[in-house]
Design a protein around this motif. Structure first.
Motif, PDB file in Angstrom:
ATOM      1  N   THR A 235       3.237  -4.893  -0.077  1.00 17.65           N
ATOM      2  CA  THR A 235       3.767  -4.579   1.250  1.00 17.65           C
ATOM      3  C   THR A 235       3.722  -3.064   1.417  1.00 17.65           C
ATOM      4  OG1 THR A 235       6.073  -4.281   0.560  1.00 17.65           O
ATOM      5  CG2 THR A 235       5.349  -6.543   1.026  1.00 17.65           C
ATOM      6  N   ALA A 237       6.061  -1.048   2.031  1.00 15.07           N
ATOM      7  CA  ALA A 237       7.212  -0.424   1.385  1.00 15.07           C
ATOM      8  C   ALA A 237       7.028  -0.359  -0.123  1.00 15.07           C
ATOM      9  CB  ALA A 237       8.485  -1.188   1.735  1.00 15.07           C
ATOM     10  N   ILE A 266       8.061   5.621   3.594  1.00 12.60           N
ATOM     11  CA  ILE A 266       7.938   4.265   4.132  1.00 12.60           C
ATOM     12  C   ILE A 266       8.893   3.323   3.419  1.00 12.60           C
ATOM     13  CG2 ILE A 266       6.356   2.319   4.431  1.00 12.60           C
ATOM     14  CD1 ILE A 266       4.099   4.316   4.741  1.00 12.60           C
ATOM     15  N   ALA A 270      12.118   1.198   5.060  1.00 16.69           N
ATOM     16  CA  ALA A 270      12.238  -0.261   4.971  1.00 16.69           C
ATOM     17  C   ALA A 270      13.551  -0.697   4.351  1.00 16.69           C
ATOM     18  CB  ALA A 270      11.075  -0.826   4.159  1.00 16.69           C
ATOM     19  N   TRP A 272      14.855   0.686   1.204  1.00 17.26           N
ATOM     20  CA  TRP A 272      14.975   0.933  -0.233  1.00 17.26           C
ATOM     21  C   TRP A 272      15.866   2.147  -0.487  1.00 17.26           C
ATOM     22  CZ3 TRP A 272      13.118  -1.212  -4.810  1.00 17.26           C
ATOM     23  CH2 TRP A 272      12.382  -2.396  -4.648  1.00 17.26           C
ATOM     24  N   ILE A 440       9.744 -10.699  10.394  1.00 16.69           N
ATOM     25  CA  ILE A 440       9.643  -9.239  10.391  1.00 16.69           C
ATOM     26  C   ILE A 440       8.424  -8.882  11.227  1.00 16.69           C
ATOM     27  CG2 ILE A 440       9.264  -7.176   8.994  1.00 16.69           C
ATOM     28  CD1 ILE A 440      10.645  -8.569   6.692  1.00 16.69           C
ATOM     29  N   PRO A 452       8.471   4.196  10.204  1.00 12.82           N
ATOM     30  CA  PRO A 452       9.154   2.902  10.065  1.00 12.82           C
ATOM     31  C   PRO A 452       8.321   1.717  10.533  1.00 12.82           C
ATOM     32  CG  PRO A 452      10.611   4.559  11.012  1.00 12.82           C
ATOM     33  CD  PRO A 452       9.244   5.155  10.989  1.00 12.82           C
ATOM     34  N   ALA A 455       6.228   0.065   7.967  1.00 11.52           N
ATOM     35  CA  ALA A 455       6.938  -0.761   6.998  1.00 11.52           C
ATOM     36  C   ALA A 455       7.059  -2.199   7.456  1.00 11.52           C
ATOM     37  CB  ALA A 455       8.326  -0.176   6.742  1.00 11.52           C
ATOM     38  N   ALA A 456       6.900  -2.455   8.760  1.00 15.55           N
ATOM     39  CA  ALA A 456       7.012  -3.817   9.281  1.00 15.55           C
ATOM     40  C   ALA A 456       5.708  -4.583   9.195  1.00 15.55           C
ATOM     41  CB  ALA A 456       7.488  -3.778  10.734  1.00 15.55           C
ATOM     42  N   MET A 640      17.816  -3.455   5.911  1.00 20.06           N
ATOM     43  CA  MET A 640      16.930  -2.959   6.952  1.00 20.06           C
ATOM     44  C   MET A 640      17.733  -2.448   8.156  1.00 20.06           C
ATOM     45  SD  MET A 640      13.627  -5.534   6.894  1.00 20.06           S
ATOM     46  CE  MET A 640      14.374  -7.015   6.222  1.00 20.06           C
ATOM     47  N   TRP A 645      16.817  -0.341  11.480  1.00 17.86           N
ATOM     48  CA  TRP A 645      16.088  -1.410  12.148  1.00 17.86           C
ATOM     49  C   TRP A 645      17.000  -2.106  13.158  1.00 17.86           C
ATOM     50  CZ3 TRP A 645      11.463  -4.173   9.869  1.00 17.86           C
ATOM     51  CH2 TRP A 645      10.758  -3.345   8.986  1.00 17.86           C
ATOM     52  N   PRO A 680      11.512  -2.429  13.489  1.00 12.16           N
ATOM     53  CA  PRO A 680      11.974  -1.041  13.357  1.00 12.16           C
ATOM     54  C   PRO A 680      12.155  -0.377  14.713  1.00 12.16           C
ATOM     55  CG  PRO A 680       9.639  -1.197  12.874  1.00 12.16           C
ATOM     56  CD  PRO A 680      10.114  -2.609  13.088  1.00 12.16           C
TER      57      PRO A 680
END
Length: 686
Positions: A235, A237, A266, A270, A272, A440, A452, A455-456, A640, A645, A680
């Motif tokens: 992904t 992220a 990124i 997401a 992290w 998502i 952002p 990241a989706a 998120m 988000w 996001p």
């Protein structure tokens, strides 16, 4: 798995004749149940079936059967065994917790059934013992001796400090099932990639998909090499996470070997975050979403400092930040909801789904004609066998044939009872479906950049998951066929408190366990029994198609108290019934569902998600507890939202991509879906 198979073969051979090993003179079949030493019934149970061939190759299918709701339920899966070898067939079966007998057979394509074995909880002389089933729904599974499951289970706490009832299980890499469904009862899985280089790729893929659908995975990445990255699905992220080279860390004044972790922009966008750092401020443990899953990455040995009470490292790495299951898909504040989500959630969950089925089922109740017929049939038979038979045979002077005329009358009345109900069906066959889907999606209102929105952009097979229930009303005896847009796992929906399966007598097909996880991911019904004026209910879960897009913007002139939402790709006939947006700790409610684009305002009740006993409310209540997976996805969703988000809740009538049941009868289908869409928002302006 080969060691387990060899041990089982030797054990069966030893039981055949004490003191000597007998070579079987016919093919054999047997099973290895459960996840390690735990078999969690009432859910999907991994079962490995072994078919031993003799001098000739053997191919066909294995058939696993048990009784549910008073009728037999069958699961079948293909196999092929070379001469003098065994074929291992992984199956995943939804076992009721009261199961006490399982029949297993191997059916050859030419010879018919060639091997058979019966497992019973109280076995007879010719039966095998069925291992004990447990209703515990939560396992902590460790695939590394470096961090035993027992230590992790003892350290797990909820945010309120309340301990969970967890069962620890330690397994080896060859015991990891190659099917995502098999991990349904696992609350946390611990892996050490350095020791799993030879693991079955299908098992790794199954674990990644289980994690993305809401599973919780703890990865130890403190050894040299890059095997850790294999356990992070690709992904945007996770691609923005880097684990450095092995170096000396300073933790609590002690030297420790580890690998610093770097979280890029990124990954941070997401959700992290750094979970633990050394004295130099370097991250040595991080946690964040993998799609809808909850993943922890540790680049040091947590057992080194476990004796330090001020540094409870295992507790920190376990489920300490995850919710304990009380937070549901939508809040349930009514006495009704609290009562049915009390001590026995399994009963309350299915009970609420039944309430939803009642709300979406459109079939009319049977008319009085059918009940009149039921009463008329025995009355007519009594009249025919009594006075009519007496006077008619008397007039014909053939009363000695009364024994024969009785068969004629019985056959005549039986034929009428068989044919007339089909002509007096209450209505056409009807289908009602409900689903809870998590998606998502990129925000189409944002410009594409490395922020952002990137990241989706997760592959659709990981970024959409759904759970649903369907009710089939049989207006006649014409069976239903299923057309599902995605490979889902299907099971009969049980009433829970009575132990009665609402759908039984069904045959479920499991796909071949060949290359790729998709081949073993689906458990679909081959036939759906039909009985006039009857209901069949089913539960399903699996990937969700991303069939529409969202463009969400905040109105700056309203200090972000209003949002506009443009939906694209919805099919004709889809109707938004209710909506809500959660952003930066505030809820914005849909003002008017008929306008385009949709407008959401803060502090306005609008078309909300309140439980009021109407169709909308009861659907939301049941969708909240359709499956355990929506609950498991809460931790990733909350992370998120904390990262900025927006969460969009939409209740849609006639939504896209619902499973379709077809019948030759005129039929009507009603569908509702509750979507949780994570998208996001632009980063705040400097």
């Amino acid at each position: 798995m080969n060691r387990v198979l060899l041990a089982l073969v030797l054990a069966l051979a030893a039981c055949a004749a004490p003191g000597q090993v007998e070579v079987p003179d016919e093919p054999t079949v047997f099973a290895d149940f459960g996840f390690g030493s735990a078999i969690v019934a009432g859910g999907w149970v991994p079962i490995t079936v072994a078919v031993q061939a003799l001098d000739e190759p053997l191919s066909g299918y294995v058939e696993l059967s048990f009784i549910a709701g008073g009728e037999r339920v069958d699961h079948v899966a293909p196999f092929a065994a070379a001469p003098q070898s065994s074929a291992l067939v992984p199956m995943t079966v939804h076992l009721p917790w009261w199961t006490d007998t399982i029949t297993l057979g191997a059916v050859d394509e030419k010879q018919g059934r060639v091997a058979n074995i019966t497992y019973k909880s109280n076995p007879g002389p010719t039966d095998a013992r069925l291992p004990a089933l447990t209703r515990s729904a939560r396992l902590v599974v460790s695939v590394t001796p470096r961090l035993p499951a027992g230590l992790v289970a003892d350290a797990v706490k909820t945010p309120e400090g309340k301990g969970l009832d967890l069962t620890p299980v330690n397994v080896t890499a060859d015991r990891l099932p190659p099917n995502r469904l098999a991990y349904e009862s696992v609350e946390l899985l611990v892996v050490d990639p350095a020791n799993l280089a030879g693991a079955d790729p299908r098992s790794i893929e199954a674990i990644l998909r289980w994690t993305a659908s809401g599973g919780r995975l703890l990865i130890l990445a403190d050894r040299p090499g890059s095997e850790w990255s294999r356990w992070l699905a690709a992904t945007p992220a996770t691609a923005d996470i880097d684990v450095g080279t092995l170096t000396e860390l300073d933790l609590a004044g002690n030297a420790l070997s580890g690998r610093p972790i770097e979280l890029g922009r990124i990954a941070a966008a997401a959700g992290w975050t750094s979970l633990a750092t050394d004295n130099a401020g370097r991250t040595i443990a991080a946690r964040g979403p993998l799609a809808f899953g909850w993943l922890t990455l540790a680049s040091y040995d947590p057992l080194v400092f476990e004796q330090d009470e001020d540094q409870p490292h295992i507790e920190r790495l376990a489920l300490n930040d995850a919710d304990d299951g009380e937070e549901l898909l939508v809040s349930m504040t009514s006495t009704f909801g609290r009562y049915y989500l009390g001590e026995d959630r399994a009963v309350g969950k299915d009970w609420l789904i039944y309430q939803t089925i009642d709300a979406v089922a459109t079939s009319d109740p049977p008319g009085s004609g059918g009940f009149v017929l039921i009463a008329a049939v025995p009355l007519a038979l009594a009249v025919l066998l009594g006075p009519i038979d007496f006077f008619l045979l008397g007039r014909l002077r053939r009363r000695q044939l009364a024994w024969f005329s009785a068969f004629v009358w019985i056959a005549l009345v039986g034929g009428v009872a068989l044919v007339v109900p089909r002509l007096l069906q209450a209505s056409s066959s009807d289908i009602g479906t409900v689903a809870a889907s998590d998606l998502i999606l990129p925000n189409l209102a944002m410009q594409r950049d490395a922020g952002p929105n990137t990241a989706a952009e997760i592959q659709p097979t990981l970024a959409g998951w759904s759970a649903g229930a369907s009710v089939l009303f049989h207006g006649s005896q014409t069976p239903f066929t299923l057309e599902s847009p995605e490979p889902h796992a299907w099971r009969p929906l049980d009433s829970g408190n009575t132990g009665l399966a609402a759908l039984s007598g069904a045959l479920f097909r499991q796909s071949p366990a060949g290359p790729g996880l998709a081949a073993a991911a689906a458990v679909e019904p081959v036939r759906i029994p039909a009985r006039v004026w009857s209901l069949a209910t089913m539960h399903n879960h699996g990937p969700a198609s991303q069939t529409f897009g969202v463009a969400l913007t905040a109105n700056d002139d309203a200090a972000q108290t209003e949002f506009t939402l443009q939906l694209t790709g919805l099919p004709e006939g889809a109707i938004v019934r209710a909506g809500r947006i959660t952003h930066e700790g505030r809820e914005h409610t849909l003002v008017d569902a008929s306008q385009t684009p949709l407008r959401f305002a803060f502090g306005t009740r609008g078309d909300g998600f309140d439980f009021e006993g109407d169709v909308s409310g009861s659907i939301q209540a049941a969708l909240a507890v359709l499956a355990g997976e929506p609950r498991r996805r809460n931790a990733a969703i909350n992370a998120m939202i904390d990262a900025g988000w927006a969460r969009i809740d939409l209740l849609i009538e006639n939504p896209p991509a619902l499973p379709t049941f077809t019948t030759t009868d005129p039929s009507a289908q009603t569908g509702y879906a509750l979507y949780r869409v994570l998208t996001p928002m632009p980063e705040p302006r400097p």
